[in-house]
Design a protein around this motif. Structure first.
Motif: not given
Length: 293
Positions: A164-175
């Motif tokens: 995943m991209t860093m942006a996609e990983v951040w979305q997962v972290i936020a969830l």
């Protein structure tokens, strides 16, 4: 024209690029408070997924005690540059040599404080060369690899970054929940957007290398105990990364001063900054000059 950084330093502090023999590193540099007698300089080293901003709440109380504090982004962290596709420059010894260069660039012996992963990088620097340092504090940083539960979290992050991209990983972290529960202290730093921007600034290769280091770090306490420096082991009253009894034992093996901050967890710098700053300054006050060889 240079775009202003969104990471605004706390009042009275200055953000700039510290020039060293190993390149430039982004720092927040807070001078001693006006009218206060200078007592020393401290170099603050952040942990895994962290940055210099993690120490924002410490600068003012430490300045009031007479300490200039310089918090640094390590290689590939937030606003410090680093390679995007080569893990070799993020090896622990390379980061330790960066830290030695940062200390030397400040031009005076410094009190060294490393948080979490930063404590283990700082330990490696002390083992290479103790001469730039007056004392060494390991904050929420243990003797060897992280706990099994935290190793599982690091593995999940490693696997996610592989696909995943860093942006996609951040979305997962936020969830998943508050950022401090899945990879970095949030309190005292700023709002969610600044946390997201810091995450995106990190080089993924740096995170991969750092995560691996945390999972394989050997016990080097005996080596450190042989170094002629005053040691301080500081932590919160609860820590899932290195259990508090393990930190107690490490302090005994080092002959270190031991501080436990009530009401704090893995990031006492964010959870209880006033009490943490007081404990740091009290320890530094007791060791005002370079130890003799």
């Amino acid at each position: 024209m240079t775009t202003p950084s969104p990471f605004v330093p706390p009042p009275g502090a200055r953000a700039y690029a510290l020039r060293t023999a190993r390149g430039e590193f982004a720092v927040v540099d807070a001078p001693v408070a006006a009218g206060v007698e200078p007592r020393g300089v401290a170099l603050l080293v952040p942990g895994f997924t962290g940055s210099k901003e993690d120490f924002h709440l410490l600068h003012e109380p430490l300045a009031a005690r007479g300490y200039r504090t310089v918090a640094v982004d390590g290689r590939g962290q937030n606003e410090s540059e680093g390679p995007a596709d080569d893990e070799a420059p993020y090896a622990q010894e390379e980061l330790a040599r960066d830290l030695l260069a940062q200390a030397n660039a400040l031009g005076t012996p410094v009190h060294l404080m490393g948080h979490s992963l930063g404590g283990q990088v700082a330990r490696a620097a002390v083992l290479l060369d103790r001469t730039p340092f007056v004392s060494f504090t390991m904050m929420s940083s243990g003797p060897a690899r992280i706990s099994e539960s935290q190793q599982q979290r690091v593995k999940l992050l490693h696997d996610a970054l592989a696909v995943m991209t860093m942006a996609e990983v951040w979305q997962v972290i936020a969830l998943m929940g508050p950022p401090e529960e899945v990879g970095g202290p949030a309190r005292g730093f700023g709002g969610p957007e600044l946390l997201r921007r810091r995450w995106l600034n990190h080089k993924p290769t740096q995170l991969l290398a750092a995560g691996t280091q945390l999972c394989v770090e050997p016990d080097r306490v005996a080596e450190l105990a042989a170094v002629a420096l005053p040691f301080h082991v500081l932590s919160g009253a609860r820590d899932d990364t290195w259990p508090v009894p393990l930190l107690d034992e490490m302090a005994q093996r080092l002959g270190a001063h031991r501080t436990v901050i009530p009401g704090a967890e893995h990031s006492p710098n964010a959870d209880r900054p006033a009490a943490t700053a007081q404990a740091l300054a009290d320890f530094w006050d007791a060791h005002p000059s370079r130890p003799q060889p």
